[in-house]
Design a protein around this motif. Structure first.
Motif, PDB file in Angstrom:
ATOM      1  N   VAL A 164     -40.362  39.660 -47.949  1.00  0.00           N
ATOM      2  CA  VAL A 164     -41.688  39.964 -48.482  1.00  0.00           C
ATOM      3  C   VAL A 164     -41.680  39.883 -49.996  1.00  0.00           C
ATOM      4  O   VAL A 164     -42.545  39.301 -50.628  1.00  0.00           O
ATOM      5  CB  VAL A 164     -42.157  41.357 -48.015  1.00  0.00           C
ATOM      6  N   SER A 165     -40.636  40.504 -50.601  1.00  0.00           N
ATOM      7  CA  SER A 165     -40.544  40.494 -52.060  1.00  0.00           C
ATOM      8  C   SER A 165     -40.419  39.080 -52.578  1.00  0.00           C
ATOM      9  O   SER A 165     -41.075  38.689 -53.537  1.00  0.00           O
ATOM     10  CB  SER A 165     -39.339  41.329 -52.497  1.00  0.00           C
ATOM     11  N   ASP A 166     -39.567  38.272 -51.927  1.00  0.00           N
ATOM     12  CA  ASP A 166     -39.351  36.894 -52.373  1.00  0.00           C
ATOM     13  C   ASP A 166     -40.596  36.048 -52.178  1.00  0.00           C
ATOM     14  O   ASP A 166     -40.915  35.178 -52.982  1.00  0.00           O
ATOM     15  CB  ASP A 166     -38.186  36.290 -51.594  1.00  0.00           C
ATOM     16  N   THR A 167     -41.324  36.328 -51.099  1.00  0.00           N
ATOM     17  CA  THR A 167     -42.559  35.578 -50.829  1.00  0.00           C
ATOM     18  C   THR A 167     -43.585  35.803 -51.914  1.00  0.00           C
ATOM     19  O   THR A 167     -44.193  34.869 -52.440  1.00  0.00           O
ATOM     20  CB  THR A 167     -43.158  35.987 -49.472  1.00  0.00           C
ATOM     21  N   VAL A 168     -43.754  37.065 -52.290  1.00  0.00           N
ATOM     22  CA  VAL A 168     -44.724  37.382 -53.344  1.00  0.00           C
ATOM     23  C   VAL A 168     -44.300  36.744 -54.659  1.00  0.00           C
ATOM     24  O   VAL A 168     -45.087  36.143 -55.370  1.00  0.00           O
ATOM     25  CB  VAL A 168     -44.877  38.899 -53.501  1.00  0.00           C
ATOM     26  N   ALA A 169     -42.990  36.869 -54.964  1.00  0.00           N
ATOM     27  CA  ALA A 169     -42.496  36.332 -56.234  1.00  0.00           C
ATOM     28  C   ALA A 169     -42.599  34.827 -56.283  1.00  0.00           C
ATOM     29  O   ALA A 169     -42.879  34.244 -57.320  1.00  0.00           O
ATOM     30  CB  ALA A 169     -41.047  36.774 -56.444  1.00  0.00           C
ATOM     31  N   SER A 170     -42.376  34.166 -55.151  1.00  0.00           N
ATOM     32  CA  SER A 170     -42.366  32.699 -55.150  1.00  0.00           C
ATOM     33  C   SER A 170     -43.750  32.101 -55.124  1.00  0.00           C
ATOM     34  O   SER A 170     -43.922  30.930 -55.369  1.00  0.00           O
ATOM     35  CB  SER A 170     -41.582  32.190 -53.934  1.00  0.00           C
ATOM     36  N   GLY A 171     -44.761  32.880 -54.788  1.00  0.00           N
ATOM     37  CA  GLY A 171     -46.122  32.373 -54.833  1.00  0.00           C
ATOM     38  C   GLY A 171     -46.753  32.067 -53.508  1.00  0.00           C
ATOM     39  O   GLY A 171     -47.871  31.600 -53.448  1.00  0.00           O
ATOM     40  N   TYR A 172     -46.077  32.313 -52.398  1.00  0.00           N
ATOM     41  CA  TYR A 172     -46.679  32.048 -51.101  1.00  0.00           C
ATOM     42  C   TYR A 172     -47.936  32.875 -50.898  1.00  0.00           C
ATOM     43  O   TYR A 172     -48.850  32.475 -50.188  1.00  0.00           O
ATOM     44  CB  TYR A 172     -45.686  32.360 -49.968  1.00  0.00           C
ATOM     45  N   GLN A 173     -47.956  34.071 -51.520  1.00  0.00           N
ATOM     46  CA  GLN A 173     -49.105  34.940 -51.366  1.00  0.00           C
ATOM     47  C   GLN A 173     -50.098  34.817 -52.530  1.00  0.00           C
ATOM     48  O   GLN A 173     -50.895  35.700 -52.757  1.00  0.00           O
ATOM     49  CB  GLN A 173     -48.623  36.388 -51.239  1.00  0.00           C
ATOM     50  N   ALA A 174     -50.017  33.700 -53.305  1.00  0.00           N
ATOM     51  CA  ALA A 174     -50.943  33.498 -54.421  1.00  0.00           C
ATOM     52  C   ALA A 174     -52.378  33.519 -53.906  1.00  0.00           C
ATOM     53  O   ALA A 174     -52.681  32.957 -52.858  1.00  0.00           O
ATOM     54  CB  ALA A 174     -50.654  32.165 -55.111  1.00  0.00           C
ATOM     55  N   GLU A 175     -53.243  34.191 -54.637  1.00  0.00           N
ATOM     56  CA  GLU A 175     -54.634  34.308 -54.218  1.00  0.00           C
ATOM     57  C   GLU A 175     -55.311  32.940 -54.191  1.00  0.00           C
ATOM     58  O   GLU A 175     -55.240  32.191 -55.163  1.00  0.00           O
ATOM     59  CB  GLU A 175     -55.393  35.230 -55.171  1.00  0.00           C
ATOM     60  N   VAL A 176     -55.914  32.629 -53.079  1.00  0.00           N
ATOM     61  CA  VAL A 176     -56.617  31.361 -52.929  1.00  0.00           C
ATOM     62  C   VAL A 176     -58.065  31.542 -53.378  1.00  0.00           C
ATOM     63  O   VAL A 176     -58.768  32.419 -52.881  1.00  0.00           O
ATOM     64  CB  VAL A 176     -56.574  30.863 -51.468  1.00  0.00           C
ATOM     65  N   LYS A 177     -58.479  30.736 -54.337  1.00  0.00           N
ATOM     66  CA  LYS A 177     -59.826  30.835 -54.870  1.00  0.00           C
ATOM     67  C   LYS A 177     -60.571  29.521 -54.670  1.00  0.00           C
ATOM     68  O   LYS A 177     -59.971  28.451 -54.581  1.00  0.00           O
ATOM     69  CB  LYS A 177     -59.788  31.177 -56.359  1.00  0.00           C
ATOM     70  N   ASP A 178     -61.886  29.625 -54.615  1.00  0.00           N
ATOM     71  CA  ASP A 178     -62.723  28.442 -54.518  1.00  0.00           C
ATOM     72  C   ASP A 178     -62.475  27.554 -55.735  1.00  0.00           C
ATOM     73  O   ASP A 178     -62.163  28.039 -56.826  1.00  0.00           O
ATOM     74  CB  ASP A 178     -64.203  28.851 -54.459  1.00  0.00           C
ATOM     75  N   ILE A 179     -62.584  26.249 -55.551  1.00  0.00           N
ATOM     76  CA  ILE A 179     -62.333  25.315 -56.643  1.00  0.00           C
ATOM     77  C   ILE A 179     -63.307  25.523 -57.804  1.00  0.00           C
ATOM     78  O   ILE A 179     -63.039  25.139 -58.940  1.00  0.00           O
ATOM     79  CB  ILE A 179     -62.401  23.857 -56.125  1.00  0.00           C
ATOM     80  N   TYR A 180     -64.454  26.167 -57.541  1.00  0.00           N
ATOM     81  CA  TYR A 180     -65.422  26.458 -58.596  1.00  0.00           C
ATOM     82  C   TYR A 180     -65.202  27.829 -59.237  1.00  0.00           C
ATOM     83  O   TYR A 180     -65.959  28.211 -60.128  1.00  0.00           O
ATOM     84  CB  TYR A 180     -66.854  26.376 -58.056  1.00  0.00           C
ATOM     85  N   ALA A 181     -64.172  28.543 -58.795  1.00  0.00           N
ATOM     86  CA  ALA A 181     -63.897  29.853 -59.380  1.00  0.00           C
ATOM     87  C   ALA A 181     -63.598  29.705 -60.868  1.00  0.00           C
ATOM     88  O   ALA A 181     -62.848  28.823 -61.283  1.00  0.00           O
ATOM     89  CB  ALA A 181     -62.720  30.509 -58.673  1.00  0.00           C
ATOM     90  N   GLY A 182     -64.209  30.570 -61.672  1.00  0.00           N
ATOM     91  CA  GLY A 182     -63.996  30.517 -63.112  1.00  0.00           C
ATOM     92  C   GLY A 182     -64.787  29.436 -63.814  1.00  0.00           C
ATOM     93  O   GLY A 182     -64.575  29.172 -64.992  1.00  0.00           O
ATOM     94  N   MET A 183     -65.731  28.807 -63.100  1.00  0.00           N
ATOM     95  CA  MET A 183     -66.551  27.751 -63.690  1.00  0.00           C
ATOM     96  C   MET A 183     -67.995  28.232 -63.834  1.00  0.00           C
ATOM     97  O   MET A 183     -68.436  29.157 -63.138  1.00  0.00           O
ATOM     98  CB  MET A 183     -66.519  26.492 -62.825  1.00  0.00           C
ATOM     99  N   ALA A 184     -68.724  27.596 -64.739  1.00  0.00           N
ATOM    100  CA  ALA A 184     -70.135  27.928 -64.954  1.00  0.00           C
ATOM    101  C   ALA A 184     -70.924  26.639 -65.112  1.00  0.00           C
ATOM    102  O   ALA A 184     -70.457  25.681 -65.738  1.00  0.00           O
ATOM    103  CB  ALA A 184     -70.307  28.800 -66.197  1.00  0.00           C
TER     104      ALA A 184
END
Length: 408
Positions: free
Chosen positions: A78-98
Motif C-alpha cells: 500500500v505504501s509503495d503504491t501510494v508513493a509510486s503513483g498508482y493511486q494518483a488522483e485522476v482528474k478530468d482533462i479540463y481540470a484547472g482550465m478556464a
C-alpha cells in the motif's frame, strides 16, 4: 504507428508486474523475519534455506510468521503504491482550465484591479490555465498572456468542458522522444512516442496525462507533451495589434481583388456590347484594349469617330515600330509622349488613373480601339499627331488632317 510493449506487459500487464513485485517483497520479508525470529527457532531449522524453513516449521510458528508476513507485505505494498503513483488522483482533462464566456472579450489585467494595466484580452471561447484564484479574480496563463481576469467572465473545469468548442483534446509530444508507461508512475514502459505525435488526451493523473493508444491507455509525463484543446488562446496587446494589422491588410487586399474583378467584368461587358467584329492583329489583353480606349478618350474625346480611329492607329504603329516600346502599355506610358498620361516611371499619372477607373466617356473610343486592333487603319504608318493650330505643316514630308489633328 505500432507500439511494441515489454515482456512484462506481454505476460499479463499491470497484474503480472504487481504480482512479481509482491513476490520479491515477500522473499525479502521472509528473509528478514527469519533473522528476527532466530532465537526461538530450533537449530535444525536455521540450517536450511530461509524461505523453505518457514514451510517446515510448526503450524504455530507458521501461523505467526504468515500473519506477520501478511501484515508487513500489505503495509509495504500500500505504501509503495501510494508513493509510486498508482493511486494518483485522476482528474478530468479540463481540470484547472478556464474558458472565457464574455460576449466579445474580457480584458486581462496586470493585477487583480481594474485600475491596473491592461495586458491583453481573452476573447470568447479562448482557453487558459488557472494559476490562482483571488476572491472575484482569477489569474490565468494563456499562450503568451498571463494576468488577472474577473472570474465572472470565465467557466472552470467541467463547466469549461461544457462550453468548449472542440470535440477532442490532443496531447502533442514536444520532446524528441517520450516514454509511455502502463501506469502513471514511470515504472513499466509501454512504448516510446516521437516528437510531433498526437494522441487523444483522456485525463490528468498527477504528473502524467493518460492518452488513448489504439484500444489501450498509456501515460506520458506532462513535461513531454503539450495539451491542445482545439481552442484559441488569449492575446497580448502586441499580438492584438499584429492581428488587427493583418486583418486590415487582408481586408484591403480583398477589397482590391473585388474591385479588380468588378472592373474586369465591366470591361468584358463593354467590349461585348460594342458592335464591331473584333479580330485583333496583335496581342492585346482586355486591360490593354481598355487602356487604348482611355488614351483615345484622353487625346481625342471630342473628335469624330475617324479622329478617334486615327489616334488608335498612331499607338499601334508605334508598337509595330518598336521605337517606343513593344506593347500598347509600353508605348502609352513612355516618358514625354502622351501629355499628362505617364507618371514618368512606366505607370499612369494620378489624373489618368482616374480616367482608367471611370472608363472612356464615349463607346466610340472602345469601338475605335477594337477596330484598329482588328486592322482598320485610316492613317497608314503615321506615328505622330499634333493639334492643328500648333502643327508645322511645312516640316512634314506627308500628313493627313482629321478634325482638329494633323497626323504625320
Amino acid at each position: 504507428m505500432t507500439y511494441v510493449t515489454n515482456e512484462s506487459r506481454r505476460c499479463g500487464g499491470r497484474d503480472s508486474s504487481m504480482k512479481l513485485r509482491s513476490s520479491k517483497v515477500a522473499m525479502c520479508l521472509g528473509t528478514a523475519m527469519v533473522a528476527v525470529l532466530m532465537p526461538v527457532v530450533p537449530s535444525v531449522v536455521s540450517a536450511k534455506p530461509t524461505y523453505e524453513q518457514q514451510k517446515e516449521c510448526t503450524q504455530a510458528q507458521s501461523d505467526v510468521r504468515e500473519a506477520s508476513y501478511t501484515v508487513n507485505v500489505t503495509d509495504l505494498v500500500v505504501s509503495d503504491t501510494v508513493a509510486s503513483g498508482y493511486q494518483a488522483e485522476v482528474k478530468d482533462i479540463y481540470a484547472g482550465m478556464a474558458v472565457a464566456i464574455a460576449e466579445d472579450y474580457c480584458e486581462v489585467y496586470e493585477n487583480p484591479d481594474m485600475e491596473s494595466q491592461v495586458l491583453g484580452r481573452m476573447y470568447q471561447n479562448n482557453i487558459g490555465t488557472v494559476v490562482e484564484v483571488n476572491d472575484e479574480w482569477t489569474k490565468i496563463s494563456s499562450g503568451e498572456l498571463a494576468g488577472y481576469v474577473n472570474s465572472a467572465n470565465l467557466c472552470f473545469d467541467e463547466e469549461a468542458r461544457a462550453v468548449s468548442t472542440s470535440d477532442e483534446v490532443k496531447a502533442v509530444v514536444t520532446a524528441d522522444t517520450a516514454d509511455m508507461y502502463i501506469a502513471p508512475n514511470g515504472l513499466i514502459s509501454y512504448a516510446t512516442a516521437e516528437n510531433g505525435e498526437e494522441f487523444t488526451a483522456l485525463s490528468k493523473c498527477g504528473e502524467y496525462i493518460s492518452v488513448a493508444v489504439d484500444s489501450d491507455v498509456a501515460y506520458i509525463n506532462t513535461e513531454h507533451v503539450a495539451i491542445d484543446y482545439g481552442m484559441e488562446l488569449g492575446m497580448t496587446n502586441e499580438e492584438i495589434e499584429a492581428k488587427e494589422e493583418e486583418e486590415r491588410i487582408a481586408a484591403e487586399e480583398a477589397q482590391r481583388i473585388a474591385e479588380e474583378e468588378a472592373r474586369q467584368s465591366r470591361i468584358q461587358a463593354a467590349m461585348t456590347n460594342i458592335e464591331v467584329t473584333y479580330n485583333p492583329t496583335m496581342t492585346a489583353s482586355d486591360d490593354e484594349v481598355w487602356l487604348l480606349a482611355c488614351v483615345i478618350d484622353w487625346e481625342s474625346g471630342w473628335e469624330s469617330y475617324e479622329g478617334k480611329l486615327a489616334v488608335a492607329n498612331v499607338v499601334l504603329n508605334r508598337v509595330r515600330s518598336s521605337q517606343y516600346g513593344n506593347s500598347i502599355t509600353d508605348v502609352i506610358y513612355a516618358r514625354n509622349q502622351f501629355s499628362g498620361v505617364s507618371d514618368g516611371n512606366g505607370g499612369p499619372s494620378s489624373t489618368f488613373q482616374a480616367r482608367l477607373s471611370a472608363g472612356p466617356r464615349s463607346s466610340d473610343c472602345l469601338k475605335a480601339a477594337m477596330a484598329a486592333l482588328s486592322g482598320e487603319n485610316n492613317i497608314g504608318n503615321y506615328t505622330y499627331f499634333r493639334a492643328l493650330q500648333v502643327a508645322n505643316l511645312g516640316a512634314y514630308s506627308s500628313y493627313t488632317i482629321i478634325g482638329n489633328h494633323c497626323f504625320y
